[in-house]
Design a protein around this motif. Structure first.
Motif, mmCIF file in Angstrom:
data_model
loop_
_atom_site.group_PDB
_atom_site.id
_atom_site.type_symbol
_atom_site.label_atom_id
_atom_site.label_comp_id
_atom_site.label_asym_id
_atom_site.label_seq_id
_atom_site.Cartn_x
_atom_site.Cartn_y
_atom_site.Cartn_z
ATOM 1 N N ILE A 94 15.733 -17.315 28.084
ATOM 2 C CA ILE A 94 14.576 -16.677 27.449
ATOM 3 C C ILE A 94 14.491 -17.085 25.980
ATOM 4 C CG2 ILE A 94 13.608 -14.454 26.726
ATOM 5 C CD1 ILE A 94 14.703 -13.276 29.341
ATOM 6 N N SER A 95 15.635 -17.073 25.286
ATOM 7 C CA SER A 95 15.652 -17.490 23.879
ATOM 8 C C SER A 95 15.241 -18.946 23.736
ATOM 9 C CB SER A 95 17.044 -17.299 23.281
ATOM 10 O OG SER A 95 17.401 -15.963 23.271
ATOM 11 N N SER A 96 15.706 -19.781 24.643
ATOM 12 C CA SER A 96 15.338 -21.202 24.605
ATOM 13 C C SER A 96 13.849 -21.395 24.822
ATOM 14 C CB SER A 96 16.113 -21.983 25.658
ATOM 15 O OG SER A 96 17.491 -21.856 25.454
ATOM 16 N N PHE A 97 13.290 -20.641 25.768
ATOM 17 C CA PHE A 97 11.851 -20.730 26.027
ATOM 18 C C PHE A 97 11.046 -20.275 24.809
ATOM 19 C CE2 PHE A 97 7.904 -18.714 27.468
ATOM 20 C CZ PHE A 97 7.266 -19.832 27.991
ATOM 21 N N ILE A 98 11.472 -19.187 24.182
ATOM 22 C CA ILE A 98 10.765 -18.696 22.993
ATOM 23 C C ILE A 98 10.881 -19.708 21.856
ATOM 24 C CG2 ILE A 98 10.807 -16.916 21.197
ATOM 25 C CD1 ILE A 98 11.439 -14.900 23.373
ATOM 26 N N ALA A 99 12.043 -20.321 21.706
ATOM 27 C CA ALA A 99 12.210 -21.339 20.655
ATOM 28 C C ALA A 99 11.270 -22.518 20.899
ATOM 29 C CB ALA A 99 13.660 -21.804 20.591
ATOM 30 N N LEU A 100 11.186 -22.980 22.137
ATOM 31 C CA LEU A 100 10.297 -24.100 22.446
ATOM 32 C C LEU A 100 8.828 -23.710 22.255
ATOM 33 C CD1 LEU A 100 12.026 -25.580 25.614
ATOM 34 C CD2 LEU A 100 11.864 -26.605 23.345
ATOM 35 N N LEU A 101 8.457 -22.528 22.735
ATOM 36 C CA LEU A 101 7.073 -22.074 22.600
ATOM 37 C C LEU A 101 6.688 -21.916 21.133
ATOM 38 C CD1 LEU A 101 4.500 -20.994 24.004
ATOM 39 C CD2 LEU A 101 5.519 -18.718 23.813
ATOM 40 N N ALA A 102 7.552 -21.300 20.339
ATOM 41 C CA ALA A 102 7.252 -21.104 18.921
ATOM 42 C C ALA A 102 7.181 -22.444 18.184
ATOM 43 C CB ALA A 102 8.301 -20.199 18.281
ATOM 44 N N THR A 103 8.033 -23.382 18.552
ATOM 45 C CA THR A 103 8.001 -24.694 17.903
ATOM 46 C C THR A 103 6.717 -25.449 18.238
ATOM 47 O OG1 THR A 103 10.408 -24.754 17.992
ATOM 48 C CG2 THR A 103 9.279 -26.837 17.578
ATOM 49 N N VAL A 104 6.267 -25.353 19.469
ATOM 50 C CA VAL A 104 4.992 -25.968 19.843
ATOM 51 C C VAL A 104 3.847 -25.310 19.079
ATOM 52 C CG1 VAL A 104 3.350 -26.216 21.747
ATOM 53 C CG2 VAL A 104 5.745 -26.796 22.089
ATOM 54 N N LEU A 109 3.775 -21.142 9.666
ATOM 55 C CA LEU A 109 4.971 -20.574 9.042
ATOM 56 C C LEU A 109 5.488 -19.372 9.814
ATOM 57 C CD1 LEU A 109 6.856 -20.668 6.521
ATOM 58 C CD2 LEU A 109 5.403 -18.865 5.620
ATOM 59 N N LEU A 110 4.586 -18.521 10.286
ATOM 60 C CA LEU A 110 5.012 -17.357 11.071
ATOM 61 C C LEU A 110 5.740 -17.800 12.342
ATOM 62 C CD1 LEU A 110 1.892 -15.045 10.750
ATOM 63 C CD2 LEU A 110 4.130 -14.714 9.712
ATOM 64 N N TYR A 111 5.188 -18.774 13.030
ATOM 65 C CA TYR A 111 5.831 -19.262 14.243
ATOM 66 C C TYR A 111 7.123 -20.012 13.940
ATOM 67 C CZ TYR A 111 2.058 -17.773 17.255
ATOM 68 O OH TYR A 111 1.179 -17.012 17.952
ATOM 69 N N LEU A 112 7.206 -20.642 12.772
ATOM 70 C CA LEU A 112 8.440 -21.317 12.387
ATOM 71 C C LEU A 112 9.575 -20.308 12.209
ATOM 72 C CD1 LEU A 112 9.741 -24.023 11.625
ATOM 73 C CD2 LEU A 112 9.095 -23.551 9.265
ATOM 74 N N VAL A 113 9.273 -19.184 11.607
ATOM 75 C CA VAL A 113 10.284 -18.138 11.446
ATOM 76 C C VAL A 113 10.712 -17.610 12.817
ATOM 77 C CG1 VAL A 113 10.700 -15.816 10.541
ATOM 78 C CG2 VAL A 113 9.576 -17.523 9.123
ATOM 79 N N VAL A 114 9.770 -17.439 13.733
ATOM 80 C CA VAL A 114 10.112 -17.007 15.095
ATOM 81 C C VAL A 114 11.002 -18.038 15.768
ATOM 82 C CG1 VAL A 114 9.177 -16.506 17.387
ATOM 83 C CG2 VAL A 114 8.070 -15.571 15.373
ATOM 84 N N PRO A 150 3.476 -13.796 17.096
ATOM 85 C CA PRO A 150 4.854 -13.835 16.590
ATOM 86 C C PRO A 150 5.581 -12.494 16.740
ATOM 87 C CG PRO A 150 3.372 -14.866 15.024
ATOM 88 C CD PRO A 150 2.528 -14.262 16.085
ATOM 89 N N SER A 151 4.865 -11.391 16.593
ATOM 90 C CA SER A 151 5.509 -10.075 16.717
ATOM 91 C C SER A 151 6.008 -9.829 18.133
ATOM 92 C CB SER A 151 4.539 -8.967 16.319
ATOM 93 O OG SER A 151 4.162 -9.104 14.977
ATOM 94 N N LEU A 152 5.221 -10.222 19.129
ATOM 95 C CA LEU A 152 5.659 -10.045 20.518
ATOM 96 C C LEU A 152 6.893 -10.892 20.820
ATOM 97 C CD1 LEU A 152 2.257 -9.929 22.420
ATOM 98 C CD2 LEU A 152 3.825 -8.036 21.976
#
Length: 177
Positions: free
Chosen positions: A7-17, A29-34, A96-98
């Motif tokens: 799940i963490s890996s998926f969120i990292a990939l999604l936020a990076t995209v 920037l918000l997604y980069l912090v996520v 980003p909050s979700l």
């Protein structure tokens, strides 16, 4: 507990995209912090809490401070401040909050489990990290420091407002026809 890692890996990939595809820099920037927080959760699930804390402090914290520094250095006027308020509507913060709430839930599950490591592996103590960084990778650490310093000097140079101050005698000569 491998599910938390995935799940963490998926969120990292999604936020990076999302960082790459966002048009507005504040949204990116918000997604980069996520993304940084998700990578920290990956490290935590692998049993490296020290690296996870470093990820949050150095990357997520430093990126925010650097962004504030750049905004202060550029000396934005009232129009830009109004545009920034428009960019930071609650709709922008929802995604980003979700994602961060999902990461918070994962961290609570990991902490309540009490083991500290979701996947089998060896725990790396902070001393080993320091010996590795300042041993065989010393040149890489020094080069990264020089690169960061060059970035700061470049940002300071770009942010300077150049005003022409003419000598008082030059100003008087230019007004004479």
């Amino acid at each position: 507990m491998q599910l938390l890692f995935y799940i963490s890996s998926f969120i990292a990939l999604l936020a990076t995209v999302m960082v790459i595809t966002r048009y507005q820099p504040i949204h990116a920037l918000l997604y980069l912090v996520v993304s940084f927080l998700a990578v920290a959760m990956i490290f935590l699930s692998l049993g490296a809490p020290f690296v996870a804390v470093l990820e949050v402090i150095i990357y997520a914290g430093a990126i925010m401070v650097l962004f504030i520094f750049v905004v202060m250095m550029l000396n934005l006027d009232k129009e830009t401040a109004a545009q920034e308020r428009k960019w930071l509507t609650p709709k922008v913060w929802l995604g980003p909050s979700l994602l961060v709430l999902v990461l918070l839930g994962e961290m609570i599950v990991l902490l309540l489990k009490g083991n500290g490591s979701a996947l089998p592996g060896t725990t790396v103590p902070p001393r080993a990290v320091a010996l590795s960084l300042y041993g065989p990778y010393l040149i890489a650490v020094e080069l990264a420091g020089f690169l960061l310093m060059a970035g700061i000097v470049g940002a300071a140079h770009i942010g300077q407002h150049k005003k022409k101050h003419l000598h008082r005698f030059l100003e008087e000569k230019s007004t004479i026809p």
